[in-house]
Design a protein around this motif. Structure first.
Motif, PDB file in Angstrom:
ATOM      1  N   UNK A 100       0.819  -1.215   0.000  1.00 52.50           N
ATOM      2  CA  UNK A 100       0.000   0.000   0.000  1.00 52.50           C
ATOM      3  C   UNK A 100       0.859   1.275   0.000  1.00 52.50           C
ATOM      4  N   UNK A 101       2.099   1.143   0.491  1.00 58.09           N
ATOM      5  CA  UNK A 101       2.975   2.318   0.528  1.00 58.09           C
ATOM      6  C   UNK A 101       3.228   2.863  -0.879  1.00 58.09           C
ATOM      7  N   UNK A 102       3.021   2.033  -1.905  1.00 56.57           N
ATOM      8  CA  UNK A 102       3.214   2.491  -3.290  1.00 56.57           C
ATOM      9  C   UNK A 102       2.241   3.625  -3.620  1.00 56.57           C
ATOM     10  N   UNK A 103       1.046   3.572  -3.012  1.00 56.70           N
ATOM     11  CA  UNK A 103       0.035   4.579  -3.351  1.00 56.70           C
ATOM     12  C   UNK A 103       0.393   5.961  -2.823  1.00 56.70           C
ATOM     13  N   UNK A 104       1.179   6.037  -1.765  1.00 53.03           N
ATOM     14  CA  UNK A 104       1.515   7.343  -1.210  1.00 53.03           C
ATOM     15  C   UNK A 104       2.966   7.375  -0.739  1.00 53.03           C
ATOM     16  N   UNK A 105       3.780   8.086  -1.491  1.00 50.32           N
ATOM     17  CA  UNK A 105       5.203   8.179  -1.120  1.00 50.32           C
ATOM     18  C   UNK A 105       5.388   8.902   0.218  1.00 50.32           C
ATOM     19  N   UNK A 106       4.637  10.018   0.494  1.00 49.24           N
ATOM     20  CA  UNK A 106       4.809  10.662   1.798  1.00 49.24           C
ATOM     21  C   UNK A 106       4.511   9.722   2.973  1.00 49.24           C
ATOM     22  N   UNK A 107       3.414   8.949   2.854  1.00 52.09           N
ATOM     23  CA  UNK A 107       3.079   8.017   3.940  1.00 52.09           C
ATOM     24  C   UNK A 107       4.182   6.962   4.082  1.00 52.09           C
ATOM     25  N   UNK A 108       4.699   6.501   2.945  1.00 49.62           N
ATOM     26  CA  UNK A 108       5.767   5.498   2.985  1.00 49.62           C
ATOM     27  C   UNK A 108       7.000   6.065   3.686  1.00 49.62           C
ATOM     28  N   UNK A 109       7.304   7.337   3.389  1.00 54.04           N
ATOM     29  CA  UNK A 109       8.499   7.937   3.992  1.00 54.04           C
ATOM     30  C   UNK A 109       8.321   8.149   5.497  1.00 54.04           C
ATOM     31  N   UNK A 110       7.083   8.456   5.910  1.00 56.54           N
ATOM     32  CA  UNK A 110       6.800   8.592   7.347  1.00 56.54           C
ATOM     33  C   UNK A 110       6.907   7.221   8.019  1.00 56.54           C
ATOM     34  N   UNK A 111       6.390   6.206   7.344  1.00 57.08           N
ATOM     35  CA  UNK A 111       6.322   4.873   7.957  1.00 57.08           C
ATOM     36  C   UNK A 111       7.668   4.154   7.980  1.00 57.08           C
ATOM     37  N   UNK A 112       8.552   4.479   7.038  1.00 56.46           N
ATOM     38  CA  UNK A 112       9.799   3.715   6.890  1.00 56.46           C
ATOM     39  C   UNK A 112      10.631   3.639   8.184  1.00 56.46           C
ATOM     40  N   UNK A 113      10.922   4.800   8.860  1.00 59.16           N
ATOM     41  CA  UNK A 113      11.705   4.682  10.108  1.00 59.16           C
ATOM     42  C   UNK A 113      10.982   3.886  11.189  1.00 59.16           C
ATOM     43  N   UNK A 114       9.632   3.987  11.189  1.00 62.95           N
ATOM     44  CA  UNK A 114       8.853   3.217  12.164  1.00 62.95           C
ATOM     45  C   UNK A 114       9.022   1.717  11.936  1.00 62.95           C
ATOM     46  N   UNK A 115       8.999   1.351  10.669  1.00 63.84           N
ATOM     47  CA  UNK A 115       9.179  -0.070  10.342  1.00 63.84           C
ATOM     48  C   UNK A 115      10.551  -0.552  10.795  1.00 63.84           C
ATOM     49  N   UNK A 116      11.558   0.291  10.557  1.00 70.72           N
ATOM     50  CA  UNK A 116      12.928  -0.100  10.921  1.00 70.72           C
ATOM     51  C   UNK A 116      13.026  -0.285  12.442  1.00 70.72           C
ATOM     52  N   UNK A 117      12.429   0.664  13.188  1.00 70.05           N
ATOM     53  CA  UNK A 117      12.461   0.575  14.654  1.00 70.05           C
ATOM     54  C   UNK A 117      11.698  -0.663  15.119  1.00 70.05           C
ATOM     55  N   UNK A 118      10.507  -0.871  14.532  1.00 67.80           N
ATOM     56  CA  UNK A 118       9.701  -2.036  14.930  1.00 67.80           C
ATOM     57  C   UNK A 118      10.411  -3.348  14.600  1.00 67.80           C
ATOM     58  N   UNK A 119      11.152  -3.341  13.493  1.00 65.67           N
ATOM     59  CA  UNK A 119      11.885  -4.539  13.104  1.00 65.67           C
ATOM     60  C   UNK A 119      13.000  -4.842  14.106  1.00 65.67           C
ATOM     61  N   UNK A 120      13.636  -3.750  14.596  1.00 69.31           N
ATOM     62  CA  UNK A 120      14.747  -3.936  15.540  1.00 69.31           C
ATOM     63  C   UNK A 120      14.241  -4.285  16.940  1.00 69.31           C
ATOM     64  N   UNK A 121      12.995  -3.928  17.221  1.00 67.53           N
ATOM     65  CA  UNK A 121      12.433  -4.176  18.566  1.00 67.53           C
ATOM     66  C   UNK A 121      12.384  -5.686  18.852  1.00 67.53           C
ATOM     67  N   UNK A 122      12.914  -6.121  20.002  1.00 63.90           N
ATOM     68  CA  UNK A 122      12.836  -7.566  20.303  1.00 63.90           C
ATOM     69  C   UNK A 122      11.415  -7.952  20.711  1.00 63.90           C
ATOM     70  N   UNK A 123      10.655  -8.388  19.711  1.00 61.31           N
ATOM     71  CA  UNK A 123       9.230  -8.686  19.947  1.00 61.31           C
ATOM     72  C   UNK A 123       9.026  -9.789  20.993  1.00 61.31           C
TER      73      UNK A 123
END
Lengths: 250, 260
Positions: free
Chosen positions: A83-106
């Protein structure tokens, strides 16, 4: 053809050699049978547990929470990433969040989740889901970023709508990345389920291992480890089959 | 009595960037083209040929000027022209049949019907035995032929072709040039064709535009005297050799100006 046979012979040969050495080492006292048991002892214990119905039930419990978490996490994450393809601004906002969430020890969240959702099936599925959803989203978003701009220009010049471009170009372009993520995710989903069972559970292979450890039934621990390995291999093979189907479909 | 202009490009300008960093890509480019004519555009690299094509294809807006096709504006109105690029741009995960029929299936036509409609073009381009193959199983020339058939399937009378044969070897290129010339004459298509190859332009075109760079502008327009279809020996005729020399001199001057 010859090299394929060679590889197969060596693969199975190494496994059989390992089992034979393990058995021999255990019988001769070269390795301590109390800690490491032996393949024949593990097999006998597994047969007893299988006949009692406990082992099939635990396998089904762990496999189903793993698969459900894997499916939900992969679908949710992949759709999110695409879905990030539909909106580059939303993708750019979400990208660091994804990286942080990925690094988080779930897995560190497991105690909280068990308290929130109880010791039942749900907490295991949620852990498996959390382990997979971010990886799936990042894989899909990575795939979206590989879409060839020239192909996008071509589709626009042909008068394709954004939705048509998404379905006909973006999804197939991202599919190899999504598929690569599947192999990683099936192992992560299983880790999530097992850790959930370690923390608190009344069923499952993880609970069986923890229980066996507390009563020093080490052959049963090895049964749990061996069965988990077999279940992992079967699920991995299933994912490889799914990959082939998806690649053929695209 | 000559036909009225079919395509009209009037005073088109385009800049990229802003302020001190703004680069003028096109400066008041104007020309018109009659229906059924083949116009080639020659010019040094960076003279704005692709920018001009993107504007005509409705993919990017001009800063100034108008582009009309049969009286209808093409500005930011994609899907009204057939566009073919140097790369074949076949979808690698789809078969040649699926790629060829893409323009029609995007419009909701059933794949089988779209393939049936394309059968004449498929036969003309010698692709009958390759429809079930994937693009990576074809040679460069075969892939470009598939891209050509796909372009025809847009059903548009105006085709924009941006160096479509630029990446091919000379023999394959010659075959495709002959094929394109034949099909365009048969179908009565109007073609805008970008190339760096003067011989290619003289072989295929009714008219040739020469563009200069920095900013992109039209510096000369030639009307070819010979009837089509032409063959390579035609290029040795005095009228065309003189024209070629003239064009090469102009291009050389433009390149020198660009380097200053």
């Amino acid at each position: 053809m010859k090299s394929k046979t060679f590889v197969q012979v060596w693969r199975w040969g190494l496994l059989i050699t390992l089992i034979v050495l393990w058995e021999a080492g255990s019988r001769t006292g070269f390795i301590d049978p109390f800690f490491f048991s032996s393949p024949t002892q593990i097999f006998r214990t597994a047969v007893v547990k299988w006949q009692s119905g406990q082992l099939p039930g635990d396998i089904a419990y762990t496999a189903s929470s793993t698969l459900l978490g894997f499916i939900l996490g992969t679908i949710t994450g992949s759709v999110l990433g695409l879905m990030f393809w539909f909106s580059r601004p939303i993708a750019m906002v979400a990208e660091p969040w994804l990286i942080v969430l990925n690094a988080l020890p779930k897995l560190a969240l497991a105690p909280v989740l068990v308290i929130l959702t109880g010791i039942g099936f749900t907490s295991k599925v949620i852990l498996a889901f959390l382990m997979t959803v971010v990886v799936a989203a990042m894989s899909a978003y990575g795939g979206v970023q590989t879409v060839d701009p020239a192909l996008q220009t071509l589709l626009v010049s042909l008068g394709a709508t954004r939705f048509q471009t998404f379905c006909r170009l973006v999804v197939p372009s991202a599919m190899p990345s999504i598929i690569t993520g599947l192999r990683v995710n099936i192992a992560l989903a299983m880790a999530g389920s097992i850790v959930g069972e370690f923390i608190a559970s009344d069923r499952g292979l993880g609970r069986m291992i923890v229980y066996a450890g507390t009563i020093f039934d080490l052959p049963l621990v090895w049964v749990g480890v061996t069965v988990l390995s077999i279940v992992s291999v079967v699920m991995y093979a299933g994912v490889v089959l799914l990959e082939r189907i998806l690649l053929r479909a695209t | 009595m000559p036909d009225l202009p079919y395509l009209t490009v009037d005073g088109v300008s385009k800049h990229f960037g802003a302020g001190d960093h703004a680069v003028a890509a096109l400066d008041t480019v104007s020309f018109s083209l009659e229906r059924g004519k083949f116009l080639s555009i020659l010019g040094p690299s960076g003279c704005g040929k692709t920018t001009l094509f993107n504007i005509i294809a409705g993919l990017i807006p001009p800063d100034q000027g108008t582009v009309t096709l049969n009286g209808h504006s093409l500005v930011m109105n994609p899907g009204l022209t057939g566009y073919m690029l140097q790369r074949d741009l076949l979808l690698p995960w789809r078969t040649i049949a699926d790629n060829i029929t893409l323009p029609r299936t995007l419009k909701g036509v059933k794949p089988s019907a779209a393939l049936q409609d394309a059968s004449d073009d498929i036969r003309a381009c010698g692709l009958e035995g390759m429809l079930r193959r994937k693009p990576d199983e074809l040679s460069g020339g075969q892939r470009q032929r598939a891209a050509l058939v796909r372009t025809f399937q847009t059903g548009k009378e105006l085709l924009l072709m941006d160096e479509p044969f630029g990446a091919l070897d000379p023999i394959t290129r010659l075959h495709l040039q002959q094929l394109l010339m034949r099909l365009c004459l048969t179908k009565g298509l109007t073609v805008l064709f970008v190339t760096h190859d003067v011989d290619e332009a003289l072989l295929l075109s009714d008219e040739v535009l020469v563009m200069g760079s920095s900013p992109g502008r039209i510096v000369a327009r030639y009307t070819l005297p010979q009837e089509k279809p032409r063959s390579l020996p035609t290029l040795a005729l005095p009228a065309l050799t003189a024209m070629k020399a003239d064009i090469l001199t102009l291009l050389d001057e433009e390149d020198v100006d660009d380097e200053k």
